[in-house]
Design a protein around this motif. Structure first.
Motif, mmCIF file in Angstrom:
data_model
loop_
_atom_site.group_PDB
_atom_site.id
_atom_site.type_symbol
_atom_site.label_atom_id
_atom_site.label_comp_id
_atom_site.label_asym_id
_atom_site.label_seq_id
_atom_site.Cartn_x
_atom_site.Cartn_y
_atom_site.Cartn_z
ATOM 1 N N PRO A 134 -25.000 5.877 -6.570
ATOM 2 C CA PRO A 134 -23.711 5.676 -5.891
ATOM 3 C C PRO A 134 -23.901 5.794 -4.379
ATOM 4 C CG PRO A 134 -23.513 7.243 -7.689
ATOM 5 C CD PRO A 134 -24.970 7.024 -7.487
ATOM 6 N N MET A 135 -23.407 4.814 -3.628
ATOM 7 C CA MET A 135 -23.657 4.771 -2.187
ATOM 8 C C MET A 135 -22.396 4.851 -1.340
ATOM 9 S SD MET A 135 -26.928 4.617 -2.060
ATOM 10 C CE MET A 135 -27.180 4.220 -0.330
ATOM 11 N N ALA A 136 -21.250 5.026 -1.975
ATOM 12 C CA ALA A 136 -19.985 5.003 -1.232
ATOM 13 C C ALA A 136 -19.949 6.079 -0.149
ATOM 14 C CB ALA A 136 -18.815 5.176 -2.188
ATOM 15 N N SER A 137 -20.377 7.290 -0.495
ATOM 16 C CA SER A 137 -20.323 8.383 0.486
ATOM 17 C C SER A 137 -21.270 8.147 1.649
ATOM 18 C CB SER A 137 -20.662 9.715 -0.198
ATOM 19 O OG SER A 137 -21.957 9.670 -0.774
ATOM 20 N N ALA A 138 -22.388 7.475 1.401
ATOM 21 C CA ALA A 138 -23.357 7.201 2.463
ATOM 22 C C ALA A 138 -22.889 6.058 3.362
ATOM 23 C CB ALA A 138 -24.716 6.861 1.864
ATOM 24 N N ILE A 139 -22.140 5.129 2.802
ATOM 25 C CA ILE A 139 -21.679 3.980 3.573
ATOM 26 C C ILE A 139 -20.463 4.319 4.411
ATOM 27 C CG2 ILE A 139 -20.611 1.694 3.344
ATOM 28 C CD1 ILE A 139 -22.525 1.162 1.044
ATOM 29 N N GLY A 140 -19.530 5.097 3.857
ATOM 30 C CA GLY A 140 -18.352 5.476 4.630
ATOM 31 C C GLY A 140 -17.080 5.319 3.841
ATOM 32 N N SER A 141 -16.084 4.746 4.482
ATOM 33 C CA SER A 141 -14.770 4.595 3.868
ATOM 34 C C SER A 141 -14.762 3.466 2.853
ATOM 35 C CB SER A 141 -13.723 4.313 4.953
ATOM 36 O OG SER A 141 -13.986 3.049 5.552
ATOM 37 N N ASP A 142 -13.629 3.357 2.154
ATOM 38 C CA ASP A 142 -13.485 2.291 1.174
ATOM 39 C C ASP A 142 -13.496 0.930 1.863
ATOM 40 O OD1 ASP A 142 -13.027 1.830 -1.745
ATOM 41 O OD2 ASP A 142 -11.283 0.745 -0.975
ATOM 42 N N GLU A 143 -13.007 0.881 3.078
ATOM 43 C CA GLU A 143 -13.022 -0.363 3.844
ATOM 44 C C GLU A 143 -14.457 -0.753 4.187
ATOM 45 O OE1 GLU A 143 -11.386 -3.741 5.345
ATOM 46 O OE2 GLU A 143 -10.375 -2.139 4.236
ATOM 47 N N ASP A 144 -15.288 0.271 4.489
ATOM 48 C CA ASP A 144 -16.696 0.009 4.765
ATOM 49 C C ASP A 144 -17.393 -0.552 3.522
ATOM 50 O OD1 ASP A 144 -16.620 0.879 7.424
ATOM 51 O OD2 ASP A 144 -16.905 2.970 6.825
ATOM 52 N N VAL A 145 -17.029 -0.019 2.359
ATOM 53 C CA VAL A 145 -17.606 -0.507 1.108
ATOM 54 C C VAL A 145 -17.242 -1.971 0.895
ATOM 55 C CG1 VAL A 145 -17.533 -0.303 -1.414
ATOM 56 C CG2 VAL A 145 -17.673 1.755 -0.009
ATOM 57 N N LYS A 146 -15.996 -2.322 1.202
ATOM 58 C CA LYS A 146 -15.561 -3.713 1.064
ATOM 59 C C LYS A 146 -16.312 -4.609 2.045
ATOM 60 C CE LYS A 146 -11.365 -4.693 0.021
ATOM 61 N NZ LYS A 146 -9.885 -4.952 0.008
ATOM 62 N N ASN A 147 -16.543 -4.113 3.262
ATOM 63 C CA ASN A 147 -17.269 -4.898 4.254
ATOM 64 C C ASN A 147 -18.707 -5.165 3.791
ATOM 65 O OD1 ASN A 147 -15.024 -4.860 5.925
ATOM 66 N ND2 ASN A 147 -15.730 -3.099 7.117
ATOM 67 N N VAL A 148 -19.351 -4.137 3.257
ATOM 68 C CA VAL A 148 -20.719 -4.296 2.771
ATOM 69 C C VAL A 148 -20.754 -5.279 1.601
ATOM 70 C CG1 VAL A 148 -22.654 -3.136 1.646
ATOM 71 C CG2 VAL A 148 -21.498 -2.042 3.560
ATOM 72 N N ALA A 149 -19.759 -5.186 0.709
ATOM 73 C CA ALA A 149 -19.695 -6.109 -0.427
ATOM 74 C C ALA A 149 -19.587 -7.547 0.052
ATOM 75 C CB ALA A 149 -18.513 -5.760 -1.321
ATOM 76 N N ASN A 150 -18.813 -7.783 1.098
ATOM 77 C CA ASN A 150 -18.688 -9.125 1.649
ATOM 78 C C ASN A 150 -19.990 -9.572 2.310
ATOM 79 O OD1 ASN A 150 -15.743 -10.572 1.879
ATOM 80 N ND2 ASN A 150 -15.561 -8.352 1.568
ATOM 81 N N TYR A 151 -20.671 -8.648 2.959
ATOM 82 C CA TYR A 151 -21.954 -8.994 3.579
ATOM 83 C C TYR A 151 -22.981 -9.361 2.504
ATOM 84 C CZ TYR A 151 -26.394 -8.648 6.003
ATOM 85 O OH TYR A 151 -27.646 -8.921 6.503
ATOM 86 N N VAL A 152 -22.994 -8.578 1.430
ATOM 87 C CA VAL A 152 -23.920 -8.855 0.332
ATOM 88 C C VAL A 152 -23.640 -10.239 -0.262
ATOM 89 C CG1 VAL A 152 -24.589 -8.175 -2.012
ATOM 90 C CG2 VAL A 152 -24.369 -6.443 -0.227
ATOM 91 N N ARG A 153 -22.375 -10.569 -0.425
ATOM 92 C CA ARG A 153 -22.025 -11.890 -0.962
ATOM 93 C C ARG A 153 -22.467 -12.997 -0.005
ATOM 94 N NH1 ARG A 153 -18.475 -13.114 -4.744
ATOM 95 N NH2 ARG A 153 -17.412 -14.670 -3.433
ATOM 96 N N SER A 154 -22.385 -12.736 1.279
ATOM 97 C CA SER A 154 -22.769 -13.760 2.252
ATOM 98 C C SER A 154 -24.262 -14.055 2.210
ATOM 99 C CB SER A 154 -22.376 -13.320 3.664
ATOM 100 O OG SER A 154 -23.227 -12.272 4.140
#
Length: 310
Positions: A193-213
């Motif tokens: 689980p990486m949510a705590s290392a990445i930051g907020s829930d918004e940060d998780v969504k941003n990373v998910a979009n980057y991964v999709r890109s």
């Protein structure tokens, strides 16, 4: 759990089984010895049950044929003899001491004696040579359908959480020897689980979009910009370019192949909760010789052109 392994259940099952079999015999005997009263005999001399409807509809009491009665008695005797000779009464092993597990082991020994020389012959050959052998290919296919299709599918195209074995995308590498190692010793792939290392829930969504890109999937360009900086946390396994690391079993994020799904919600779930996938080892169960043939077959599924060119 101890309640189901206590001696009570042996007694319970034994008593229930014996009472059921013997009870059938007693019931049959009692029904064949009932005396019909004279008042329960119709004018035509046929016994009745004494029940009459609509003044003249009489229920007859015709006995079962003698041959049927004796056949039923024989089945009861057979059942009791079987329970005496074979297991069926709790922990009682039967007079003959027969066990299904023993019979199974004996069958395995016979099969090993008959087929071990064939598998050992293939074990001495290179995996690519085995993959090109039509007979070995047929044997490998049967092994795959028996032991692997439950997870990877009969067509080997996998399912959610189970890799497709017919493409060139490999978590740990698609070399024949690596595939054999995977089957022999199994694999445990873990995405923490990486949510705590990445930051907020918004940060998780941003990373998910980057991964999709990374794979050209539709994504929010603004979220992609913010997610790229946060992706550095993931780069330790997947690499800064997202191409993954086969030594770790970290998947390539730049293709369009997803083990658990590539939607934004699914990727966010993976980041938040992590993933754990286990491939069980087959070395002790199948032995190296059979695994050798199986590995050759699995390799052939994604290398048909290479085999045809040999």
């Amino acid at each position: 759990m101890a309640d189901f392994t206590s001696g009570f259940w042996d007694i319970y099952i034994t008593a229930l089984t014996l009472l059921g079999v013997i009870g059938c015999g007693i019931l049959l005997w009692s029904q064949s010895t009932v005396q019909v009263k004279e008042s329960e005999i119709s004018d035509s001399g046929v016994p009745t049950t004494g029940h009459v409807w609509d003044e003249d509809l009489t229920e007859l009491n015709t006995p079962m044929p003698g041959w049927w009665m004796w056949l039923f008695y024989i089945t009861i005797v057979f059942g009791l003899a079987y329970l005496f000779l074979y297991p069926g009464l709790g922990s009682y092993a039967g007079k003959l001491g027969w066990k299904s597990s023993t019979a199974y082991q004996e069958e395995l020994k016979v099969a090993e004696t008959n087929y071990a020389p064939l598998f050992n012959q293939y074990l001495q050959q290179d995996l690519k040579v085995v993959a090109a052998d039509p007979k070995a290919h047929a044997i490998g296919e049967r092994l795959f359908l028996t032991y692997c299709s439950q997870c990877h599918g009969s067509d080997a195209r996998g399912n959610k959480g189970f890799p497709n074995l017919t493409d060139q995308d490999w978590l740990y590498g698609g070399d024949p020897d690596i595939i054999k190692t995977t089957i022999l010793y199994g694999r445990t792939g873990q995405m923490p689980p990486m949510a705590s290392a990445i930051g907020s829930d918004e940060d998780v969504k941003n990373v998910a979009n980057y991964v999709r890109s990374l794979s050209g999937a539709v994504s929010d360009p603004i979220k992609v910009v913010f997610g790229k900086d946060k992706f550095t946390v993931c780069a330790a396994c997947h690499g800064m370019d997202g191409h993954g690391n086969q030594l770790l079993g970290a998947p390539n994020l730049t293709d369009k192949i997803w083990l658990f799904g590539g939607s934004e919600d699914t990727i966010m779930e993976t980041i938040r909760k992590g993933r754990t996938s286990t491939m069980p080892p087959f070395k002790d169960f199948l032995g190296e010789a059979k695994v050798h043939v199986l590995a050759a077959y699995v390799w052939s599924l994604s290398n048909e052109k290479s085999i045809q060119s040999q």
